[in-house]
Every structure is written in structure tokens, then in C-alpha cells.
Design an enzyme around this catalytic site. Structure first.
Site, PDB file in Angstrom:
ATOM      1  N   GLN A 110       2.487  -2.257  -6.798  1.00  0.00           N
ATOM      2  CA  GLN A 110       2.812  -1.281  -6.174  1.00  0.00           C
ATOM      3  C   GLN A 110       2.995  -1.534  -4.980  1.00  0.00           C
ATOM      4  OE1 GLN A 110      -0.018   2.513  -7.125  1.00  0.00           O
ATOM      5  NE2 GLN A 110      -1.079   0.478  -7.807  1.00  0.00           N
ATOM      6  N   ASN A 111       2.787  -3.036  -4.404  1.00  0.00           N
ATOM      7  CA  ASN A 111       2.680  -3.325  -3.153  1.00  0.00           C
ATOM      8  C   ASN A 111       3.956  -3.634  -2.373  1.00  0.00           C
ATOM      9  OD1 ASN A 111       0.040  -3.136  -3.149  1.00  0.00           O
ATOM     10  ND2 ASN A 111      -0.444  -5.124  -3.584  1.00  0.00           N
ATOM     11  N   HIS A 128       7.495  -0.290  -6.338  1.00  0.00           N
ATOM     12  CA  HIS A 128       8.009   0.435  -4.932  1.00  0.00           C
ATOM     13  C   HIS A 128       9.027  -0.236  -4.009  1.00  0.00           C
ATOM     14  CE1 HIS A 128       3.815   3.064  -6.010  1.00  0.00           C
ATOM     15  NE2 HIS A 128       4.781   3.321  -6.577  1.00  0.00           N
ATOM     16  N   CYS A 136      21.473   1.393   3.441  1.00  0.00           N
ATOM     17  CA  CYS A 136      21.610   2.479   4.098  1.00  0.00           C
ATOM     18  C   CYS A 136      21.118   4.045   3.658  1.00  0.00           C
ATOM     19  CB  CYS A 136      22.828   2.563   4.689  1.00  0.00           C
ATOM     20  SG  CYS A 136      24.115   3.295   3.445  1.00  0.00           S
ATOM     21  N   SER A 200      -6.381   2.276  -6.171  1.00  0.00           N
ATOM     22  CA  SER A 200      -7.240   3.733  -6.605  1.00  0.00           C
ATOM     23  C   SER A 200      -6.958   4.241  -7.788  1.00  0.00           C
ATOM     24  CB  SER A 200      -7.007   4.498  -5.334  1.00  0.00           C
ATOM     25  OG  SER A 200      -5.795   4.911  -4.952  1.00  0.00           O
ATOM     26  N   ASN A 224     -12.084  -4.072  -8.743  1.00  0.00           N
ATOM     27  CA  ASN A 224     -12.142  -3.149  -7.532  1.00  0.00           C
ATOM     28  C   ASN A 224     -13.558  -3.092  -6.809  1.00  0.00           C
ATOM     29  OD1 ASN A 224     -11.756  -0.952  -5.782  1.00  0.00           O
ATOM     30  ND2 ASN A 224     -10.125  -0.312  -6.929  1.00  0.00           N
ATOM     31  N   GLU A 226     -14.978  -0.701  -5.412  1.00  0.00           N
ATOM     32  CA  GLU A 226     -15.575   0.569  -5.831  1.00  0.00           C
ATOM     33  C   GLU A 226     -15.118   1.132  -7.181  1.00  0.00           C
ATOM     34  OE1 GLU A 226     -13.513   3.513  -2.639  1.00  0.00           O
ATOM     35  OE2 GLU A 226     -15.184   2.122  -1.942  1.00  0.00           O
TER      36      GLU A 226
END
Ligand code: NAD
Length: 260
Positions: A110-111, A128, A136, A200, A224, A226
Site C-alpha cells: 500500500q506504500n 496505491h 496530469c 492497520s 505488527n 500492536e
């Protein structure tokens, strides 16, 4: 001995097709801030931007309303990501891909920072897009070179276009590139091991990939700092920094006898 780490190394050694999903967390140790945890960047300018909501800046409507502000934010982020280096977590994933060859290894990220490319991972799907290339706004003409430190978005120089340039990212509310999305879904459907790292697991459609993999019978592993919304559903949760956990996993996989 960490029993969960051993278990995951065993999953890796015995898998035929691995799919990995990374999020902003894997780049945090390089000094690239995540959106949800402010103040992680080593850059002195980071606090300047902390008063803005990223989902406001990272949108077509935000760009239309405040083109200069959005341009300057992306210019700052581009400078930031180009001036940091891939960390031990990025390098460990590139090593895992080599160790796993000729079996399938798909790295879905996703980075937008290109750090997996710079660590020399090969089979990468950028869900992404990225922030180091441009097109443009009106016609998606690709731009070759774009000057730094401009106060306003430069104009497209493709024929008579003159539309404002924007980064080649997928903004909130925009559709993903269908070819990339299809390839990511196929990797999730076909893998027998899915690793979710430093995400997340909230941004769709990436967040649904681990569940797709699991429905098809894949083992699901999360790395992760957390617990997340995904953690209840995984076969193994490795708590810690990806830059520590992934190199330890690589060491164990190297020591593992490879099945015939
Ligand atoms: P997120 O910010 O929502 O979540 C980051 C996750 O990483 C959290 O769960 C956090 O606990 C974990 N984390 C933080 N440091 C970690 C570490 N050292 N090791 C392991 N885990 C760690 O990120 P997201 O899920 O990727 O979603 C946010 C969206 O923001 C994505 O669409 C992404 O494109 C974009 N984004 C990208 C970058 C980048 O390219 N580096 C940076 C910021 C935001």
C-alpha cells in the site's frame, strides 16, 4: 527460542505461493511517518504538516480546493522518501523472495515510497501507485521530469493540455488500477501463506486481501507493533518491529531444511 517465529518459518519453508501485504508500518523505521501515528519522522519539517488531515490532502477534492498546499505536501513527502533508505524489514523481504524462488512470491504494497523497489524486491504490486512519478490531472498524461521545490503544481506539457500535474498515487475516493487490483486479488486467492506486515488493515480494498486468502485456505500471519482488526483472525501474530522480526525470520528460514 520464540515458538511463534519457528512456526512461521515453518509455514514459509513449506509454502508454495506466498503473498505479502505491507503498509506504512514497514517504512516507519526508515523515517517515513505513517498517517495514523504522527511524530515518527526524523525530518525537522514533519511538524509543519501535522496540523493537516492526510485524508483531506490526499484527495482529488483537496487538490482542486488547495492545489498549492497539496503540491507542496507531496513535494515534501517526495523529498522525504528519496532521502531515506530501505530498512532491515524491506531488505529481509527481498531476501525471502530470493530464498523462496522459483516458487511464487508476490509483494503487494500500500506504500507509495518505492522503498521495496530500492531494496530490490522483484514481484511488486503498488496498490496505491507512488509519489515519485507524476501525471496530469485532466488527461493522465505521464510527466517525465518534475522540478522540486515548486510552490504550485506545474502544467502538463503534452500538446495543448496545460492541465495541472499531480502525483501518480491513488487518492482517497479514487479507483485502483484494475490490472493491479486484479493481480493482488489473484495472489491472495492463490497463495497458501499470506503475511500482513505493518498495516492497520483498515484501508479498503487492501484490507480485504487477508480475508480472501484465508477463505481459500491460506495460513494467515500478521507482523505488527500492536494488535489490529485483523489480529483475531490470524494463525500467528508476531508482535514487534518489522525491521527486527523479518530479519529473524529470514535467519530461521535459511536454517530450515527445504522440502522436496
Ligand atoms: P496505517 O498508518 O494505517 O497503519 C500502520 C500500521 O503499522 C499500524 O498498525 C502500526 O501499528 C504498524 N506499525 C508502525 N510501525 C511499525 C513497525 N516498525 N513494525 C511493524 N508495524 C508497525 O498504514 P496503512 O495500513 O498502510 O494504511 C494507510 C494508508 O496510508 C495506505 O493507503 C498507504 O498508502 C498510505 N501511507 C503510505 C506511506 C508510505 O508509503 N510509507 C506512509 C503513510 C501513509
Amino acid at each position: 527460542m520464540n515458538v511463534t517465529l519457528e512456526l512461521v518459518a515453518d509455514y514459509i519453508a513449506n509454502s508454495r505461493k506466498i503473498a505479502v501485504l505491507t503498509g506504512a508500518g514497514i517504512s516507519a523505521e526508515s523515517g517515513v511517518p505513517t498517517f495514523r501515528a504522527h511524530g515518527q519522522s526524523k525530518s525537522a519539517q514533519a511538524p509543519l504538516w501535522e496540523k493537516y488531515d492526510p485524508s483531506e490532502l490526499a484527495s482529488a477534492s483537496g487538490f482542486k480546493r488547495h492545489p498549492d498546499l497539496v503540491w507542496q505536501w507531496y513535494d515534501w513527502r517526495r523529498n522525504l522518501v528519496e532521502n531515506v533508505s530501505p530498512n532491515a524489514g524491506h531488505h529481509a523481504l527481498a531476501t525471502l523472495e530470493k530464498l523462496h524462488a522459483p516458487r511464487t512470491f508476490t509483494l503487494i504494497t500500500q506504500n507509495v515510497d518505492r522503498l521495496h523497489h530500492r531494496a530490490e524486491s522483484q514481484n511488486i504490486l503498488e496498490m496505491h501507485g507512488n509519489i515519485v512519478s507524476f501525471r496530469c490531472f485532466d488527461h493522465h498524461h505521464q510527466a517525465a521530469e518534475v522540478e522540486r521545490n515548486l510552490q504550485s503544481p506545474p502544467r502538463c506539457n503534452d500538446g495543448q493540455c496545460h492541465s495541472k500535474l499531480r502525483p501518480n498515487v491513488v487518492w482517497f475516493g479514487e479507483s485502483l488500477n484494475p490490472a493491479v487490483l486484479n493481480a493482488a486479488m489473484a495472489a491472495a486467492r492463490q497463495c497458501d501463506l499470506f503475511l500482513a506486515i505493518g498495516t492497520s488493515a483498515l484501508v479498503q480494498p487492501a484490507a480485504s486481501l487477508p480475508y480472501i486468502a484465508r477463505e481459500q485456505g491460506a495460513k494467515l500471519v500478521e507482523i505488527n507493533l500492536e494488535r489490529t482488526a485483523l489480529s483475531e483472525n490470524v494463525d500467528a501474530f508476531l508482535q514487534g518491529r518489522s525491521g527486527d522480526v523479518l530479519p529473524s525470520l529470514v535467519d530461521l528460514v535459511k536454517a530450515h531444511p527445504r522440502p522436496v
